[in-house]
Design a protein around this motif. Structure first.
Motif, PDB file in Angstrom:
ATOM      1  N   GLY A  89      40.489  -8.460  22.090  1.00 33.66           N
ATOM      2  CA  GLY A  89      40.861  -7.511  21.046  1.00 33.66           C
ATOM      3  C   GLY A  89      41.374  -8.252  19.825  1.00 33.66           C
ATOM      4  O   GLY A  89      42.465  -8.805  19.859  1.00 33.66           O
ATOM      5  N   GLY A  90      40.574  -8.278  18.797  1.00 34.87           N
ATOM      6  CA  GLY A  90      40.932  -9.005  17.580  1.00 34.87           C
ATOM      7  C   GLY A  90      42.091  -8.374  16.834  1.00 34.87           C
ATOM      8  O   GLY A  90      42.527  -7.258  17.145  1.00 34.87           O
ATOM      9  N   PRO A  91      42.594  -9.088  15.833  1.00 36.39           N
ATOM     10  CA  PRO A  91      43.727  -8.592  15.054  1.00 36.39           C
ATOM     11  C   PRO A  91      43.418  -7.240  14.410  1.00 36.39           C
ATOM     12  O   PRO A  91      42.331  -7.035  13.869  1.00 36.39           O
ATOM     13  CB  PRO A  91      43.917  -9.656  13.976  1.00 36.39           C
ATOM     14  N   GLY A  92      44.369  -6.345  14.496  1.00 35.43           N
ATOM     15  CA  GLY A  92      44.196  -5.042  13.865  1.00 35.43           C
ATOM     16  C   GLY A  92      45.254  -4.054  14.304  1.00 35.43           C
ATOM     17  O   GLY A  92      46.044  -4.322  15.209  1.00 35.43           O
ATOM     18  N   LEU A  93      45.234  -2.916  13.626  1.00 33.07           N
ATOM     19  CA  LEU A  93      46.164  -1.841  13.970  1.00 33.07           C
ATOM     20  C   LEU A  93      45.738  -1.178  15.273  1.00 33.07           C
ATOM     21  O   LEU A  93      44.543  -1.033  15.548  1.00 33.07           O
ATOM     22  CB  LEU A  93      46.204  -0.808  12.850  1.00 33.07           C
ATOM     23  N   ARG A  94      46.714  -0.787  16.050  1.00 27.92           N
ATOM     24  CA  ARG A  94      46.501  -0.017  17.279  1.00 27.92           C
ATOM     25  C   ARG A  94      47.285   1.289  17.135  1.00 27.92           C
ATOM     26  O   ARG A  94      48.363   1.460  17.714  1.00 27.92           O
ATOM     27  CB  ARG A  94      46.982  -0.767  18.522  1.00 27.92           C
ATOM     28  N   PRO A  95      46.786   2.228  16.309  1.00 29.14           N
ATOM     29  CA  PRO A  95      47.552   3.440  16.014  1.00 29.14           C
ATOM     30  C   PRO A  95      47.772   4.345  17.220  1.00 29.14           C
ATOM     31  O   PRO A  95      48.630   5.225  17.177  1.00 29.14           O
ATOM     32  CB  PRO A  95      46.729   4.144  14.931  1.00 29.14           C
ATOM     33  N   TYR A 101      51.584  -0.590  14.704  1.00 31.31           N
ATOM     34  CA  TYR A 101      51.367  -1.553  15.801  1.00 31.31           C
ATOM     35  C   TYR A 101      50.162  -2.419  15.444  1.00 31.31           C
ATOM     36  O   TYR A 101      49.018  -2.006  15.551  1.00 31.31           O
ATOM     37  CB  TYR A 101      51.108  -0.802  17.103  1.00 31.31           C
ATOM     38  N   TYR A 102      50.439  -3.652  15.022  1.00 25.54           N
ATOM     39  CA  TYR A 102      49.389  -4.598  14.624  1.00 25.54           C
ATOM     40  C   TYR A 102      49.403  -5.734  15.637  1.00 25.54           C
ATOM     41  O   TYR A 102      50.425  -6.403  15.821  1.00 25.54           O
ATOM     42  CB  TYR A 102      49.665  -5.132  13.221  1.00 25.54           C
ATOM     43  N   ALA A 103      48.288  -5.939  16.319  1.00 21.90           N
ATOM     44  CA  ALA A 103      48.273  -6.897  17.426  1.00 21.90           C
ATOM     45  C   ALA A 103      46.904  -7.542  17.583  1.00 21.90           C
ATOM     46  O   ALA A 103      45.909  -7.080  17.020  1.00 21.90           O
ATOM     47  CB  ALA A 103      48.654  -6.195  18.729  1.00 21.90           C
ATOM     48  N   GLY A 111      43.524 -16.129  33.239  1.00 16.72           N
ATOM     49  CA  GLY A 111      43.261 -14.700  33.247  1.00 16.72           C
ATOM     50  C   GLY A 111      44.388 -13.844  32.706  1.00 16.72           C
ATOM     51  O   GLY A 111      44.316 -12.615  32.762  1.00 16.72           O
ATOM     52  N   HIS A 112      45.440 -14.463  32.183  1.00 16.89           N
ATOM     53  CA  HIS A 112      46.553 -13.697  31.627  1.00 16.89           C
ATOM     54  C   HIS A 112      46.167 -13.124  30.262  1.00 16.89           C
ATOM     55  O   HIS A 112      45.565 -13.809  29.435  1.00 16.89           O
ATOM     56  CB  HIS A 112      47.802 -14.571  31.482  1.00 16.89           C
ATOM     57  N   ASN A 113      46.499 -11.860  30.037  1.00 14.77           N
ATOM     58  CA  ASN A 113      46.267 -11.198  28.757  1.00 14.77           C
ATOM     59  C   ASN A 113      47.448 -11.522  27.848  1.00 14.77           C
ATOM     60  O   ASN A 113      48.560 -11.049  28.085  1.00 14.77           O
ATOM     61  CB  ASN A 113      46.132  -9.687  28.968  1.00 14.77           C
ATOM     62  N   VAL A 114      47.217 -12.325  26.822  1.00 18.93           N
ATOM     63  CA  VAL A 114      48.268 -12.775  25.928  1.00 18.93           C
ATOM     64  C   VAL A 114      48.110 -12.047  24.593  1.00 18.93           C
ATOM     65  O   VAL A 114      47.013 -11.979  24.034  1.00 18.93           O
ATOM     66  CB  VAL A 114      48.205 -14.306  25.720  1.00 18.93           C
ATOM     67  N   GLU A 115      49.219 -11.503  24.101  1.00 16.51           N
ATOM     68  CA  GLU A 115      49.212 -10.686  22.880  1.00 16.51           C
ATOM     69  C   GLU A 115      50.250 -11.206  21.902  1.00 16.51           C
ATOM     70  O   GLU A 115      51.322 -11.656  22.287  1.00 16.51           O
ATOM     71  CB  GLU A 115      49.554  -9.236  23.272  1.00 16.51           C
ATOM     72  N   ALA A 116      49.922 -11.111  20.623  1.00 11.42           N
ATOM     73  CA  ALA A 116      50.901 -11.273  19.552  1.00 11.42           C
ATOM     74  C   ALA A 116      50.958  -9.936  18.833  1.00 11.42           C
ATOM     75  O   ALA A 116      49.916  -9.330  18.546  1.00 11.42           O
ATOM     76  CB  ALA A 116      50.521 -12.389  18.602  1.00 11.42           C
ATOM     77  N   VAL A 117      52.170  -9.458  18.535  1.00 11.59           N
ATOM     78  CA  VAL A 117      52.321  -8.122  17.961  1.00 11.59           C
ATOM     79  C   VAL A 117      53.453  -8.086  16.947  1.00 11.59           C
ATOM     80  O   VAL A 117      54.450  -8.798  17.090  1.00 11.59           O
ATOM     81  CB  VAL A 117      52.566  -7.068  19.083  1.00 11.59           C
ATOM     82  N   ILE A 118      53.258  -7.263  15.929  1.00 10.16           N
ATOM     83  CA  ILE A 118      54.316  -6.946  14.978  1.00 10.16           C
ATOM     84  C   ILE A 118      54.325  -5.438  14.820  1.00 10.16           C
ATOM     85  O   ILE A 118      53.274  -4.797  14.827  1.00 10.16           O
ATOM     86  CB  ILE A 118      54.141  -7.677  13.632  1.00 10.16           C
ATOM     87  N   HIS A 119      55.519  -4.875  14.689  1.00 11.06           N
ATOM     88  CA  HIS A 119      55.668  -3.422  14.637  1.00 11.06           C
ATOM     89  C   HIS A 119      56.011  -2.900  13.254  1.00 11.06           C
ATOM     90  O   HIS A 119      56.153  -1.694  13.074  1.00 11.06           O
ATOM     91  CB  HIS A 119      56.752  -2.967  15.627  1.00 11.06           C
ATOM     92  N   ARG A 120      56.162  -3.785  12.280  1.00 10.99           N
ATOM     93  CA  ARG A 120      56.550  -3.371  10.934  1.00 10.99           C
ATOM     94  C   ARG A 120      55.330  -3.014  10.094  1.00 10.99           C
ATOM     95  O   ARG A 120      54.240  -3.548  10.325  1.00 10.99           O
ATOM     96  CB  ARG A 120      57.320  -4.501  10.246  1.00 10.99           C
ATOM     97  N   PRO A 121      55.520  -2.181   9.070  1.00  7.72           N
ATOM     98  CA  PRO A 121      54.407  -1.901   8.156  1.00  7.72           C
ATOM     99  C   PRO A 121      54.021  -3.168   7.388  1.00  7.72           C
ATOM    100  O   PRO A 121      54.824  -4.093   7.250  1.00  7.72           O
ATOM    101  CB  PRO A 121      54.966  -0.854   7.193  1.00  7.72           C
ATOM    102  N   ALA A 122      52.797  -3.167   6.883  1.00  9.13           N
ATOM    103  CA  ALA A 122      52.298  -4.325   6.114  1.00  9.13           C
ATOM    104  C   ALA A 122      53.123  -4.539   4.858  1.00  9.13           C
ATOM    105  O   ALA A 122      53.715  -3.668   4.321  1.00  9.13           O
ATOM    106  CB  ALA A 122      50.846  -4.134   5.751  1.00  9.13           C
TER     107      ALA A 122
END
Length: 122
Positions: A89-95, A101-103, A111-122
């Motif tokens: 899942g490439g970078p993008g909003l997950r509304p 939610y941008y992750a 096999g671990h699902n690794v995520e980077a996420v920010i919760h603030r508006p752009a």
């Protein structure tokens, strides 16, 4: 939100190399080595993610790391793929989670699902 987490990896060198490369954009680095051969990754000298040798294949986990900007999320995804991860899942909003939610997601060598996420508006 967590203080630290530990996961088993089949190949400690490969797992360490993957997480160091993928998480470098988030300023996460090797900060400690344990007496059992485990490695502690984190920021500012505090280990938050411990990688330990596993004698059997570990069950996949979902690990979400806080990013400080959307650019860091983008950089994490690029670094993870360059380090050998599979895109999950490439970078993008997950509304469907919430409007800001941008992750990005990547499947690491164990096999671990690794995520980077920010919760603030752009």
């Amino acid at each position: 939100m967590f203080d630290h987490i530990g996961i088993g990896v089949r190949d400690l060198d490969a797992g360490t190399a993957f997480f160091l490369a993928a998480l470098a954009p988030l300023r996460i680095e090797l900060v400690m080595r344990g007496p059992d051969g485990s490695v502690g990754l984190g920021r500012d000298g505090k280990p938050s993610l411990w990688l330990s040798p596993a004698s059997t294949a570990p069950a996949p986990l979902h690990l979400a790391f806080v990013a400080e900007s959307r650019e860091q999320v983008d950089a994490f995804h690029a670094a993870a793929l360059a380090a050998g991860a599979r895109d999950n899942g490439g970078p993008g909003l997950r509304p469907h989670y919430h409007p800001n939610y941008y992750a990005a997601f990547a499947i690491g060598p164990d096999g671990h699902n690794v995520e980077a996420v920010i919760h603030r508006p752009a």
